[in-house]
Design a protein around this motif. Sequence first.
Motif, PDB file in Angstrom:
ATOM      1  N   ASN A   1       0.758  -1.190   0.002  1.00 17.92           N
ATOM      2  CA  ASN A   1       0.242   0.198   0.117  1.00 17.92           C
ATOM      3  C   ASN A   1       0.670   0.988   0.011  1.00 17.92           C
ATOM      4  OD1 ASN A   1      -3.071  -1.589   0.194  1.00 17.92           O
ATOM      5  ND2 ASN A   1      -1.926  -1.671   2.386  1.00 17.92           N
ATOM      6  N   PRO A   2       1.279   1.645  -1.118  1.00 19.16           N
ATOM      7  CA  PRO A   2       2.517   2.960  -1.259  1.00 19.16           C
ATOM      8  C   PRO A   2       1.665   4.337  -0.730  1.00 19.16           C
ATOM      9  CG  PRO A   2       1.679   1.937  -3.424  1.00 19.16           C
ATOM     10  CD  PRO A   2       1.423   1.186  -2.363  1.00 19.16           C
ATOM     11  N   ALA A   3       2.511   4.836  -0.066  1.00 21.18           N
ATOM     12  CA  ALA A   3       2.088   6.042   0.712  1.00 21.18           C
ATOM     13  C   ALA A   3       2.850   7.694   0.335  1.00 21.18           C
ATOM     14  CB  ALA A   3       1.222   6.092   1.645  1.00 21.18           C
ATOM     15  N   ILE A   4       2.884   8.116  -0.148  1.00 24.35           N
ATOM     16  CA  ILE A   4       4.160   9.620  -0.794  1.00 24.35           C
ATOM     17  C   ILE A   4       3.097  11.012  -0.106  1.00 24.35           C
ATOM     18  CG2 ILE A   4       5.712  10.589  -1.922  1.00 24.35           C
ATOM     19  CD1 ILE A   4       5.343   8.145  -3.703  1.00 24.35           C
ATOM     20  N   LEU A   5       3.904  11.487   0.268  1.00 17.03           N
ATOM     21  CA  LEU A   5       2.885  12.865   0.839  1.00 17.03           C
ATOM     22  C   LEU A   5       4.069  13.899   0.332  1.00 17.03           C
ATOM     23  CD1 LEU A   5       1.120  14.333   2.517  1.00 17.03           C
ATOM     24  CD2 LEU A   5       2.251  14.283   4.328  1.00 17.03           C
ATOM     25  N   VAL A   6       3.527  15.095  -0.091  1.00 17.33           N
ATOM     26  CA  VAL A   6       4.251  16.008  -0.730  1.00 17.33           C
ATOM     27  C   VAL A   6       4.178  17.240   0.433  1.00 17.33           C
ATOM     28  CG1 VAL A   6       5.736  17.896  -2.459  1.00 17.33           C
ATOM     29  CG2 VAL A   6       5.062  14.839  -2.913  1.00 17.33           C
ATOM     30  N   ALA A   7       4.251  17.849   0.943  1.00 13.73           N
ATOM     31  CA  ALA A   7       4.177  18.728   2.804  1.00 13.73           C
ATOM     32  C   ALA A   7       4.671  19.975   2.502  1.00 13.73           C
ATOM     33  CB  ALA A   7       4.325  19.029   3.325  1.00 13.73           C
ATOM     34  N   VAL A   8       4.083  20.720   2.154  1.00 17.11           N
ATOM     35  CA  VAL A   8       5.038  22.504   2.547  1.00 17.11           C
ATOM     36  C   VAL A   8       4.995  23.642   3.306  1.00 17.11           C
ATOM     37  CG1 VAL A   8       5.227  24.642   0.753  1.00 17.11           C
ATOM     38  CG2 VAL A   8       5.398  22.457  -0.115  1.00 17.11           C
ATOM     39  N   THR A   9       5.549  23.371   3.996  1.00 18.39           N
ATOM     40  CA  THR A   9       5.525  24.132   5.534  1.00 18.39           C
ATOM     41  C   THR A   9       6.628  25.795   5.195  1.00 18.39           C
ATOM     42  OG1 THR A   9       7.232  22.908   7.143  1.00 18.39           O
ATOM     43  CG2 THR A   9       4.332  22.090   6.446  1.00 18.39           C
ATOM     44  N   GLU A  10       6.193  26.277   6.450  1.00 16.34           N
ATOM     45  CA  GLU A  10       7.349  27.620   6.382  1.00 16.34           C
ATOM     46  C   GLU A  10       7.756  27.306   7.989  1.00 16.34           C
ATOM     47  OE1 GLU A  10       4.680  31.554   6.843  1.00 16.34           O
ATOM     48  OE2 GLU A  10       6.442  32.336   5.157  1.00 16.34           O
ATOM     49  N   GLU A  11       8.815  27.189   8.321  1.00 12.70           N
ATOM     50  CA  GLU A  11       9.464  27.625   9.840  1.00 12.70           C
ATOM     51  C   GLU A  11      10.342  28.762   9.375  1.00 12.70           C
ATOM     52  OE1 GLU A  11       8.911  22.252   9.659  1.00 12.70           O
ATOM     53  OE2 GLU A  11      10.743  23.226  10.176  1.00 12.70           O
ATOM     54  N   ASP A  12      10.730  29.285  10.329  1.00 12.06           N
ATOM     55  CA  ASP A  12      11.988  30.038  11.208  1.00 12.06           C
ATOM     56  C   ASP A  12      11.210  30.823  10.068  1.00 12.06           C
ATOM     57  OD1 ASP A  12      12.568  27.687  13.767  1.00 12.06           O
ATOM     58  OD2 ASP A  12      11.185  29.503  14.283  1.00 12.06           O
ATOM     59  N   GLY A  13      11.096  31.258   9.415  1.00 11.34           N
ATOM     60  CA  GLY A  13      11.735  32.068   7.859  1.00 11.34           C
ATOM     61  C   GLY A  13      12.072  31.131   7.289  1.00 11.34           C
ATOM     62  N   PHE A  14      12.395  30.369   6.732  1.00 13.52           N
ATOM     63  CA  PHE A  14      12.301  29.374   5.397  1.00 13.52           C
ATOM     64  C   PHE A  14      11.547  28.918   5.527  1.00 13.52           C
ATOM     65  CE2 PHE A  14      16.262  29.494   7.926  1.00 13.52           C
ATOM     66  CZ  PHE A  14      17.439  29.810   7.218  1.00 13.52           C
ATOM     67  N   ALA A  15      11.369  28.031   4.123  1.00 10.19           N
ATOM     68  CA  ALA A  15       9.824  27.502   3.786  1.00 10.19           C
ATOM     69  C   ALA A  15      10.838  26.426   3.453  1.00 10.19           C
ATOM     70  CB  ALA A  15       9.607  28.294   1.111  1.00 10.19           C
ATOM     71  N   CYS A  16       9.680  24.990   3.930  1.00 14.63           N
ATOM     72  CA  CYS A  16      10.285  23.516   4.336  1.00 14.63           C
ATOM     73  C   CYS A  16       9.757  22.969   2.944  1.00 14.63           C
ATOM     74  CB  CYS A  16      10.319  23.891   5.690  1.00 14.63           C
ATOM     75  SG  CYS A  16      10.723  23.908   6.653  1.00 14.63           S
ATOM     76  N   LEU A  17      10.470  22.664   1.838  1.00 10.98           N
ATOM     77  CA  LEU A  17       9.932  21.637   1.808  1.00 10.98           C
ATOM     78  C   LEU A  17      10.107  19.614   2.032  1.00 10.98           C
ATOM     79  CD1 LEU A  17       8.553  20.029  -1.570  1.00 10.98           C
ATOM     80  CD2 LEU A  17      10.393  21.011  -2.119  1.00 10.98           C
ATOM     81  N   THR A  18       8.942  18.720   2.398  1.00 13.55           N
ATOM     82  CA  THR A  18       9.278  17.699   2.905  1.00 13.55           C
ATOM     83  C   THR A  18       8.847  16.230   1.648  1.00 13.55           C
ATOM     84  OG1 THR A  18       8.560  18.659   4.915  1.00 13.55           O
ATOM     85  CG2 THR A  18       8.975  16.325   5.227  1.00 13.55           C
ATOM     86  N   VAL A  19       9.435  15.236   1.355  1.00 11.13           N
ATOM     87  CA  VAL A  19       8.578  14.361   1.331  1.00 11.13           C
ATOM     88  C   VAL A  19       9.009  13.257   1.748  1.00 11.13           C
ATOM     89  CG1 VAL A  19       8.957  12.691  -1.366  1.00 11.13           C
ATOM     90  CG2 VAL A  19       9.224  15.818  -1.327  1.00 11.13           C
ATOM     91  N   SER A  20       7.820  12.477   1.764  1.00 10.39           N
ATOM     92  CA  SER A  20       7.614  11.529   2.967  1.00 10.39           C
ATOM     93  C   SER A  20       7.338   9.879   2.061  1.00 10.39           C
ATOM     94  CB  SER A  20       6.881  11.362   4.129  1.00 10.39           C
ATOM     95  OG  SER A  20       7.792  12.824   4.807  1.00 10.39           O
TER      96      SER A  20
END
Length: 484
Positions: A403-422
Motif C-alpha cells: 500500500n504505497p503512500a507518498i506525502l509532499v508537504a510545504v510548511t514555513e519554519e523560522d523564516g524558511f520555506a520547507c519542502l518535505t517528501v515522505s
Amino acid sequence: MKLLKFSLRTRIFLSMILLVLLASILIGGITVYQYKEEAKDYHQERLERKEEAIRENIKFVIESTTYEVSKDNITLILKERGKIHEISQVHNMPLNIYSLEGDLILKSKQSFFPDTTDLQLADGILEGLSNNSRKRVLVHTTKNNKRFQSSYTYITDNKFKPLAILNLPYLEDDYFITRDLENFLIKLVEVYLFMLLIAVLLAYFLSKYITRSLKTISEKIHQTRLDKRNQKIDIGNVSEEIYTLVSAYNSMIDELEESAVKLATNEREQAWREMAKQVAHEIKNPLTPMRLSVQNFQRKFDPGDPEVNHKVNEFSETLINQIDTMSSIASAFSSFAKMPAQQNETLNVPKIVKLAIDIFNEEYILFSAEKEEILAKFDRTQLIRVVTNLVKNAIQATEDVENPAILVAVTEEDGFACLTVSDNGTGITEENKPKVFEPKFTTKSSGMGLGLAMVKNIVESCNGTIDFTSKLNKGTIFKVRFPN
C-alpha cells in the motif's frame, strides 16, 4: 446487480418514482394504523362511559329500594318495576347480571345479542375480578363475526360489599369509521396518482437536464490528452454544482497545458544534459591514457632513420591535435551539462510544488500545504526539478510496497520555506546513508546516480539545506529548507 448498470438518468428517474410510491404507501399505512388506534380508543372510552353511567343508575336503584339490600335480593331489586330493562333502554346497552359464583341470574330484554350471553362465567373472569385492584375485567371476544368488548365489574352496596357481577357486552360497530377510512383512502389514492403523474414528468425532464450537462463533461474529459491542445467546456446556463465541475475542468485544462509545456521542456533539457554528461564521461576516459602513450612512444622511438623523426613528430602532433579536439568537445559537453545560471524570483512555493507533482499519475501521491501562500526566492525551473527528482525517488522506493503512500508537504519554519517528501518505501541502509548525495552513487540497476547530487547542488546554490531521515523497510523523509 442489473440495477447498478442502469444509466444515471434512469436511476434518477426510477428513484423519484420510487420515492413517490414509498411515500404514498407509508402515508396510507400510517393512516390505516391511526384509524384503527382511534377506533380502539373510541370503543374503549365509550364502554367506560356507559359502564360508569349504568353503575351510577344501579346504585341509585339499590339506594331507593324497599327490599333489604343483599346478594340474595339483588334480582328482586333490579326486577322491581322493570328497572333493569329501563336502565338498558336508557343507555341503549344490554345488561347481564351474574351471581358472585358466576351464574347468570338476570338479563335485559335486548334479544339481538342471544349468542353473546354465557350462562356461567369462566373461572378466569372470577379470579380476575377478585385479584384485580380495580375489580374490573375486560374481555375481547368475537361471536357471529362480530367483535365484542365485555366488561365485568361488581355491583356493591353502600358499604362496597359485592352483591353481584355486572356484565356489559359492547358491540364494536366500526361501520362509520370504516366508511370514513375508505373515503379517505380513495381520496388519497387519487391525489397520489396525480402526484405520480407529475413526478414521472418531472423526473423525466430533470434527469434529462442533469445528465445532458454531465454527458457533455464526460465527453470532454474522455477526449482530454496530454499531447494535444484540449478544448474548454462552455455549456451556458447550468446549476451551481455543474458550474463548479465545469470550472474545475477548465482550470485543470489550463494547468495541464502549462504542465505539459514545462514537462516537455524539462524532459528535453534533462535528456540533453544526461547525454552530455555520458558523452563527456565516455570521451574523457581514454584521452589521458592515449596522450601519455603517444608521448611515451614519441620519447622512446629509435631515431636511426633520418625520415623517421620527421614522420613520428608529424604523426604525434596530428594525434595530439585530434586528442585536444576531442578534449575540447568533451569540455563543451560538460559545460552544457552544468546547471544553468540561477534566475531567482519570488515564488509561491505551494503553487509551484503542486504544479510539479500534477504530472505524476500515481493516486497515492498526496499534497498538503500549511498555507495557500508561502513565498521564497528561488528559480522556478530548479524548484520543479528538485520536487520531480525527490518524488521520482519516492515512487521507485515504494514499487514493492503493498500500500504505497507518498506525502509532499510545504510548511514555513523560522523564516524558511520547507519542502518535505515522505514515503513508506524500502528505506535506506545505514551503510548507504553517507553516500546518498555522492555523484554516480545509485542503488538502482539503471541511471547515473546524479539525481540527488544535482538536487543538493541546486538547493545549496540558493543558500538552502537538504537532509533526510530513513528507517529500513519503514520509509524515508527528505526535507529541503531554503530562505524566504
